[in-house]
Design a protein around this motif. Structure first.
Motif: not given
Length: 276
Positions: A238-240, A207-208, A181-186, A214-215
């Motif tokens: 979400l990430f990829l 962030l919009p 999750r942290t990597l996604l936020i970054q 989504q988070l």
């Protein structure tokens, strides 16, 4: 410009305002310090009651070692300090006994042209160093190096799922879900590519709304097999796609071979197919 009027007003002062007044006076009393600016969210005029003090200190590189040797005494003269963390020779973090936080960053006056004047509120300036500051900050888009690093680290973490699930290490898996999750936020912050994104505790307004939603909608993390798997896969969804978009925007080489190997690994070990 001197100390901001709001910070120098005795009546109705907050503890943080009073701390800023004392800190400014201590910095001004040391002739090695040629100028100081309030930065961060407060310097941008976007702070709130939870914002810490971030101060940029102009000191010649030749004077910096001596100043850092004396720094603990300077900080203690401002407020009783219960925690200090020195990050090399560039930054010192502090927490006072009232749990007020202030950070000092050090820069040589000759390097000020590399810094934008945006978001800097002068506290004092002995040598008119503000004229050396660079122009308005601009958003250069996502960093290729950052996008590449985040993407490869995310794929590596996903590849550990068969290990933690196979060993029934659900507490470890929950920690990995949090890291994913942290990597996604970054990565979402990198998508915004703001010149000054602010601290790690400030996402609203950066962030919009759709990204924040989504988070917020991601599955809760629990130390169970079902939760660990669900969170990792939901984050991957979400990430990829976002990572691929940002890789294209920044010119980052896409780790296609690593991703293909990961897909085969997860399918073989867990019977899981990545949808993204």
């Amino acid at each position: 410009m001197e100390v901001p009027e709001a910070a120098a007003t005795a009546e109705g002062q907050t503890d943080r305002d009073a701390l800023l007044v004392r800190l400014t006076a201590a910095l001004r009393a040391d002739e090695r310090i040629r100028a100081a600016w309030l930065t961060g969210s407060l310097g941008r005029g976007a702070g709130d009651r939870y914002s810490d003090l971030d101060v940029l200190v102009a000191v010649a590189d030749a004077d910096r070692p001596g100043l850092l040797d004396d720094w603990s005494g300077l900080a203690d003269s401002v407020a009783p300090i219960v925690h200090t963390q020195r990050l090399g020779t560039a930054v010192v973090n502090h927490i006072t006994d009232g749990w007020l936080r202030f950070d000092a960053s050090f820069v040589d006056p000759g390097d000020l042209s590399e810094r934008s004047a945006d978001g800097l509120l002068p506290l004092f300036d002995r040598d008119d160093l503000a004229t050396r500051l660079g122009g308005p900050a601009s958003s250069a888009g996502p960093s290729a190096a950052t996008v590449g690093r985040l993407t490869r680290e995310f794929l590596r973490i996903l590849g550990l799922l068969p290990v933690v699930l196979g060993r029934d290490e659900y507490v470890v898996g929950a920690s990995g879900a949090g890291l994913a999750r942290t990597l996604l936020i970054q990565l979402m912050v990198e998508e915004v590519a703001a010149p000054d994104p602010g601290g790690a505790l400030h996402l609203r307004g950066l962030l919009p709304p759709d990204r924040l939603a989504q988070l917020a909608a991601l599955p809760p993390i629990a130390a169970t097999r079902e939760s660990v798997l669900a969170v990792h896969l939901a984050v991957a969804d979400l990430f990829l796609p976002l990572a691929r978009t940002l890789a294209d925007r920044s010119g980052t080489p896409w780790p296609a071979e690593m991703l293909a190997a990961l897909r085969e690994h997860l399918d073989r070990e867990l019977g899981v197919a990545l949808s993204a």
